[in-house]
Design a protein around this motif. Structure first.
Motif, PDB file in Angstrom:
ATOM      1  N   ALA A  87      -0.845 -10.860  13.808  1.00 39.03           N
ATOM      2  CA  ALA A  87      -2.030 -10.045  14.108  1.00 39.03           C
ATOM      3  C   ALA A  87      -1.638  -8.632  14.520  1.00 39.03           C
ATOM      4  N   ASP A  88      -0.615  -8.547  15.388  1.00 37.07           N
ATOM      5  CA  ASP A  88      -0.157  -7.214  15.800  1.00 37.07           C
ATOM      6  C   ASP A  88       0.429  -6.438  14.632  1.00 37.07           C
ATOM      7  N   PHE A  89       1.113  -7.151  13.744  1.00 37.20           N
ATOM      8  CA  PHE A  89       1.703  -6.498  12.577  1.00 37.20           C
ATOM      9  C   PHE A  89       0.616  -5.934  11.655  1.00 37.20           C
ATOM     10  N   ASN A  90      -0.462  -6.737  11.419  1.00 37.62           N
ATOM     11  CA  ASN A  90      -1.548  -6.264  10.552  1.00 37.62           C
ATOM     12  C   ASN A  90      -2.282  -5.084  11.171  1.00 37.62           C
ATOM     13  N   MET A  91      -2.503  -5.127  12.481  1.00 36.06           N
ATOM     14  CA  MET A  91      -3.151  -4.004  13.156  1.00 36.06           C
ATOM     15  C   MET A  91      -2.309  -2.738  13.041  1.00 36.06           C
ATOM     16  N   ALA A  92      -0.997  -2.873  13.178  1.00 37.85           N
ATOM     17  CA  ALA A  92      -0.110  -1.711  13.055  1.00 37.85           C
ATOM     18  C   ALA A  92      -0.145  -1.140  11.648  1.00 37.85           C
ATOM     19  N   VAL A  93      -0.237  -2.021  10.635  1.00 41.95           N
ATOM     20  CA  VAL A  93      -0.308  -1.552   9.244  1.00 41.95           C
ATOM     21  C   VAL A  93      -1.593  -0.783   9.005  1.00 41.95           C
ATOM     22  N   GLN A  94      -2.713  -1.294   9.531  1.00 41.23           N
ATOM     23  CA  GLN A  94      -3.994  -0.590   9.367  1.00 41.23           C
ATOM     24  C   GLN A  94      -3.973   0.779  10.035  1.00 41.23           C
ATOM     25  N   ARG A  95      -3.370   0.856  11.215  1.00 42.41           N
ATOM     26  CA  ARG A  95      -3.276   2.143  11.903  1.00 42.41           C
ATOM     27  C   ARG A  95      -2.439   3.134  11.096  1.00 42.41           C
ATOM     28  N   LEU A  96      -1.342   2.659  10.550  1.00 39.74           N
ATOM     29  CA  LEU A  96      -0.509   3.542   9.735  1.00 39.74           C
ATOM     30  C   LEU A  96      -1.250   4.045   8.504  1.00 39.74           C
ATOM     31  N   ARG A  97      -2.050   3.180   7.874  1.00 39.39           N
ATOM     32  CA  ARG A  97      -2.813   3.608   6.704  1.00 39.39           C
ATOM     33  C   ARG A  97      -3.847   4.671   7.065  1.00 39.39           C
ATOM     34  N   LYS A  98      -4.529   4.477   8.205  1.00 40.79           N
ATOM     35  CA  LYS A  98      -5.492   5.487   8.650  1.00 40.79           C
ATOM     36  C   LYS A  98      -4.813   6.819   8.911  1.00 40.79           C
ATOM     37  N   VAL A  99      -3.665   6.752   9.559  1.00 33.39           N
ATOM     38  CA  VAL A  99      -2.922   7.988   9.841  1.00 33.39           C
ATOM     39  C   VAL A  99      -2.498   8.670   8.551  1.00 33.39           C
ATOM     40  N   GLU A 100      -2.067   7.892   7.562  1.00 37.78           N
ATOM     41  CA  GLU A 100      -1.659   8.469   6.277  1.00 37.78           C
ATOM     42  C   GLU A 100      -2.839   9.126   5.567  1.00 37.78           C
ATOM     43  N   LYS A 101      -4.027   8.462   5.601  1.00 36.82           N
ATOM     44  CA  LYS A 101      -5.204   9.049   4.972  1.00 36.82           C
ATOM     45  C   LYS A 101      -5.593  10.365   5.631  1.00 36.82           C
ATOM     46  N   MET A 102      -5.584  10.372   6.964  1.00 31.21           N
ATOM     47  CA  MET A 102      -5.912  11.602   7.680  1.00 31.21           C
ATOM     48  C   MET A 102      -4.919  12.703   7.340  1.00 31.21           C
ATOM     49  N   GLY A 103      -3.655  12.340   7.236  1.00 32.33           N
ATOM     50  CA  GLY A 103      -2.648  13.337   6.886  1.00 32.33           C
ATOM     51  C   GLY A 103      -2.831  13.880   5.485  1.00 32.33           C
ATOM     52  N   ILE A 104      -3.211  12.995   4.533  1.00 32.30           N
ATOM     53  CA  ILE A 104      -3.433  13.447   3.156  1.00 32.30           C
ATOM     54  C   ILE A 104      -4.629  14.393   3.091  1.00 32.30           C
ATOM     55  N   LYS A 105      -5.715  14.062   3.830  1.00 30.89           N
ATOM     56  CA  LYS A 105      -6.891  14.934   3.831  1.00 30.89           C
ATOM     57  C   LYS A 105      -6.548  16.311   4.395  1.00 30.89           C
ATOM     58  N   LYS A 106      -5.815  16.322   5.478  1.00 33.35           N
ATOM     59  CA  LYS A 106      -5.425  17.592   6.085  1.00 33.35           C
ATOM     60  C   LYS A 106      -4.573  18.422   5.117  1.00 33.35           C
TER      61      LYS A 106
END
Length: 457
Positions: A314-333
């Motif tokens: 569960a912690d691993f999946n949550m960490a993966v989702q957070r990383l994906r959100k961060v990557e999307k925000m970085g791509i938009k910026k």
């Protein structure tokens, strides 16, 4: 000089000779020191300061020694000095001074000299165990020796000694025990030898040292057990490998696995045990109990690696989702930044293009005026042509000035200044052309007057 030598203590004299540059002087000093220790230990004895002075000289005697074979011989001779003490108290004082000196000088040893000092430590540990074997493994002497190790090496405190010395002792501890006491050591005495490492695991804050102790001490005990050897034989038979019969018949250290498990369990449930070290200790308790029951533990030991605690799914999946959100925000910026940069580049490129077009028109006009000026340099036959050329050049220059003034209002001030400068240059060029044409006309006039005179004659 003789008076100063008499006032100088014998230990200081030996320290100076042991640290000499020449090998002959050092070898003589070691031989004389061996005799001096055997005589004085029986009569007066040494103090702690005297032992520290002697070991300082012996340390730098090893420091000055070169070549591997010579270093091995010197390590053997220095460690054999322990056998010169008949008194147990003096012998343990010699061992105490040795470890105190090594802890003090450890950080001053460079990487090129580190191997020979590690070899010296191994040889001294070997001689200490031989001395205890000669004394028939008396419990009081064993505990006195282990108290010295706990004071300087096998300890959880930061002031005990350098971590490099702790790691090295964990590497050689079981090897030297098996090489010296393979036939004479009993399980109860081996339990006493393991107690310092059991207590260190409960309070040690260095996770890398804890994992190293688990691998080099307790995991080796599990692998060297009879159950572990049988498991290895079964695996080798399945793989089709052949082993030597000598290795199968080699004697092993006989440990009491239930006693080790009980000791670790008692220490882990105490208040002094760190909570982050308890999982590894309880896992070892379970494994030693399985060994006592004849079951070989096949899984990896907890705490045997330097990695952090395992992460749940569960912690691993949550960490993966957070990383994906961060990557999307970085791509938009990044995209927005690229757009802004492209807009700024486009706006900056349009302005210089317009300026370049205006400049190109000015250059074409200037070239045309220069060509016209060159064509006008033909010598006129009458003075009327000269006047016309002057009027035309002046009118053209005025027209150009008017055009430049009109364009200067549309463009920037810098371009207007540049156009004015160019117009001035053109005026100067026109004046020069007129003067050149006038000179040609005068010369033609002189020639015509000469021809007229000839005709009159």
């Amino acid at each position: 000089m003789a008076a100063s030598m008499q006032l100088q203590p014998a230990e200081v004299y030996f320290a100076q000779k042991l640290a000499a540059n020449e090998k002959k002087i050092r070898d003589r000093a070691v031989k004389k020191l061996r005799k001096y220790i055997s005589v004085r230990s029986q009569s007066v004895g040494f103090s702690e300061d005297d032992m520290l002075k002697i070991w300082k000289g012996l340390h730098y005697c090893m420091w000055m020694c070169d070549k591997p074979l010579v270093q091995e011989d010197l390590a053997d001779t220095l460690s054999n000095l322990l056998q010169c003490f008949d008194n147990n108290a003096q012998a343990f004082l010699f061992i105490d001074a040795f470890f105190q000196t090594q802890c003090r000088e450890w950080f001053g040893i460079d990487r090129l000299r580190l191997d020979k000092f590690m070899m010296l430590i191994r040889r001294v540990i070997h001689q200490c165990l031989l001395m205890l074997k000669i004394k028939k493994w008396k419990v009081t002497l064993v505990k006195q020796f282990l108290s010295i190790l706990e004071k300087y090496v096998i300890s959880d405190s930061d002031n005990a000694g350098p971590d490099g010395l702790k790691f090295h002792l964990a590497d050689i501890y079981l090897d030297e025990l098996s090489s010296v006491g393979i036939d004479s050591l009993k399980p109860d005495v081996l339990q006493i030898f393991l107690e310092p490492y059991c207590t260190m695991m409960t309070r040690c804050q260095n996770k890398h040292l804890v994992s190293h102790v688990v691998n080099r001490i307790f995991k080796n005990i599990i692998d060297q057990s009879d159950v572990g050897k049988d498991e290895e034989e079964d695996v080798s038979e399945d793989e089709g490998e052949e082993e030597n019969q000598d290795t199968d018949k080699a004697p092993k250290l006989q440990f009491d696995y239930t006693a080790i498990a009980d000791k670790l369990f008692d220490l882990a449930k105490g208040n002094n045990c760190l909570s982050r070290n308890r999982p590894a200790i309880y896992d070892l308790v379970k494994r030693f109990k399985d060994l006592a029951a004849g079951i070989f533990p096949s899984d990896d030991i907890i705490g045997s690696s330097d990695e952090d605690d395992p992460i749940s799914n569960a912690d691993f999946n949550m960490a993966v989702q957070r990383l994906r959100k961060v990557e999307k925000m970085g791509i938009k910026k990044k995209k927005t930044k690229k757009r802004k940069l492209e807009e700024t580049h486009e706006g900056s490129e349009e302005e210089p293009k317009k300026k370049k077009k205006k400049k190109s028109k000015q250059v074409v006009k200037e070239d045309e005026s220069q060509i016209n000026g060159i064509l006008d340099k033909e010598p006129p036959k009458k003075k009327k042509n000269k006047c016309k050329s002057e009027q035309q050049s002046k009118s053209e220059s005025n027209d150009k000035n008017d055009e430049l003034e009109g364009e200067g209002h549309s463009t920037t001030r810098n371009l207007a200044n540049n156009s004015q400068k160019k117009s001035r240059k053109l005026k100067n060029a026109a004046d020069n052309a007129d003067s050149f044409v006038g000179g040609i006309g005068e010369s033609n006039g002189v020639v015509s007057t000469k021809k007229d005179k000839k005709r009159e004659k």
